[in-house]
Motif scaffolding. Structure first.
Motif, PDB file in Angstrom:
ATOM      1  N   THR A  11       1.688   9.447  -5.598  1.00  0.00           N
ATOM      2  CA  THR A  11       2.109  10.780  -5.183  1.00  0.00           C
ATOM      3  C   THR A  11       3.189  11.329  -6.101  1.00  0.00           C
TER       4      THR A  11
ATOM      5  N   GLU B  36       0.988   4.145  -2.882  1.00  0.00           N
ATOM      6  CA  GLU B  36       0.738   5.554  -2.570  1.00  0.00           C
ATOM      7  C   GLU B  36       1.923   6.426  -2.971  1.00  0.00           C
TER       8      GLU B  36
ATOM      9  N   GLU C  82       0.834  -1.208   0.000  1.00  0.00           N
ATOM     10  CA  GLU C  82       0.000   0.000   0.000  1.00  0.00           C
ATOM     11  C   GLU C  82       0.868   1.257   0.000  1.00  0.00           C
TER      12      GLU C  82
END
Length: 468
Positions: free
Chosen positions: A372, A368, A364
């Motif tokens: 980003t 992310e 995860e």
């Protein structure tokens, strides 16, 4: 327009499509003055036969020749003396559009090439074709008027270039007016540029904030990926005296701590379960040792009973009872061994749960971080474009608008492209030059070729251009 009137004669064959009452037509003619009653042949029933009503054609350019996309209104009537009635060919009394190949498609008659013909000649041609097709004694009366001219086109230095409906008496000046006139540059345009500059500055400030937020989030995700106990923010961010930025740092630090604690609590819960299972394993091992001792004692008792039985000092029943006790202990040992294996399996599953939990968290965090990073890469060209818009609104565009405003004060040049019998012609016109349907007008402004907007190398003092 209308075919030459011939004295009515008996019809050999005809198609009755409608009839008018003669008295009503005469009464209408008296009120409107639109119908003439020429003298008819002697002996005609009812006296002088009335002439069919002819629609007054709209004004059209002198010598106008029909062409593709022109829409005409056709009226066809026939005087039938045998019945003293005027019959209207209603199938032909309608509006028709000339096709792209210059052909007029009519019911009953068929296709007629009309490109380049005036309306009067088209009326005669329709009457002659109808007479031949229906084998009439006389050609019917026809009237042809232009219902809608084919459009004209205007391009160049006008506010709304495009296609417009033609109307009689149209001049170049009127055509430019229909197109909204030349593009206008007034003080309101400069005010709009100032407003756009303020808006762009606000957008750029928001983009800077988004970039800082994404950068701080990326630092937090890296700390989670590396399983660090604390986030170490870059000095250029942590040391900036910006309350909004400090709030972002505190929020990301709180998120990091909350996620770290949540993972730690889940791992601690599984570790507690493992400790309980280890205690259970120790208890089961102790129970197995006790069972082994009892099994040894029972085995000794069985051997002693067998020896006594051989000497006749003990009965067989004691030996059987001892064997039954041995079987129960063996069964208890098997059950305890099974429980021990299950406890060890549960510990292995707990270890796998911890590994899976950490693996999911790492996956995860990696996803992310990738998202980003992609948003940061997408943000940079948007910031560059916003800064260029600020420079254009504050520096380049006002200068270009001023130059164009001066160029528009010059007298425009009107070039008219017209399709005629001799081919395509280009005419340099004036504002009072009359236009024809299908004309293409190009409006040019002298000295309007301005240089393209260039971005200054040195930015204006105070401009927000930090894209680091």
């Amino acid at each position: 327009m209308r075919a030459a009137h011939r004295p009515p004669a008996p019809l050999r064959r005809g198609l009755k499509l409608g009839a008018f009452d003669v008295g009503a037509i005469v009464a209408g003619a008296v009120g409107l003055g639109a119908i003439c009653l020429p003298a008819g042949p002697a002996g005609a029933a009812g006296g002088t036969p009335p002439t069919p009503p002819i629609a007054v054609p709209a004004a059209s350019p002198a010598g106008y020749a029909l062409g593709p996309l022109d829409r005409i209104r056709l009226r066809v009537f026939e005087w039938r003396a045998s019945r003293d009635e005027i019959f209207a060919w209603t199938a032909l009394n309608d509006e028709f559009t000339i096709g792209a190949d210059g052909t007029l498609s009519l019911p009953i008659i068929g296709d007629i090439p009309v490109a380049g013909l005036p309306t009067r000649e088209v009326g005669r041609l329709v009457a002659r074709r109808l007479r031949e097709r229906m084998e009439l004694a006389d050609a019917p009366d026809t009237a042809v008027e232009i219902a809608q001219y084919r459009p004209f086109y205007i391009t160049g230095a006008v506010d709304k270039p495009g296609e417009f409906s033609f109307r009689p008496g149209l001049t170049v000046a009127k055509a430019v007016a229909l197109a909204g006139g030349p593009p206008r540059v007034t003080d309101s345009g400069l005010l709009r540029l100032e407003r756009d500059a303020i808006t762009a500055r606000g957008d750029l400030a928001g983009l800077h904030k988004d970039r800082d937020q994404l950068t701080i989030r990326l630092v937090r995700l890296a700390a989670e990926r590396d399983d660090k106990p604390k986030i170490e923010f870059p000095k250029e961010l942590a040391g900036r005296p910006d309350p909004g930025l400090q709030s972002l740092i505190e929020r990301e630090a709180s998120t990091f701590e909350a996620r770290r604690r949540a993972l730690a609590m889940q791992v601690d819960a599984i570790e507690d379960l493992k400790r309980f299972l280890r205690q259970q394993i120790d208890a089961l091992n102790g129970q197995l040792a006790t069972i082994d001792t009892q099994i040894k004692l029972i085995a000794t008792e069985i051997r002693s009973n067998e020896q006594l039985a051989e000497r006749g000092l003990a009965t067989q029943q004691r030996t059987i009872a001892a064997g039954r006790s041995m079987a129960q202990m063996e069964s208890e040992k098997l059950r305890t061994t099974t429980d021990l294996l299950r406890a060890r399996e549960a510990i292995s599953r707990a270890d796998l749960s911890i590994l899976d939990m950490r693996s999911r968290r790492a996956t995860e965090v990696t996803a992310e971080m990738r998202d980003t990073q992609r948003m940061l890469e997408q943000l940079k060209p948007r910031m560059e474009m916003t800064e260029r818009l600020i420079i254009e609104a504050e520096v380049s565009a006002p200068r270009v608008l001023s130059d164009r405003a001066q160029a528009r004060r010059a007298r425009p040049i009107y070039r008219i492209t017209r399709q005629g019998a001799a081919g395509v012609q280009e005419i340099v016109g004036e504002e009072v030059t009359a236009l024809m349907p299908g004309d293409a007008v190009s409006v040019e402004l002298p000295n309007s070729d301005l240089p393209a907007v260039s971005w200054p190398n040195a930015t204006r003092p105070g401009a927000m251009t930090s894209l680091n």
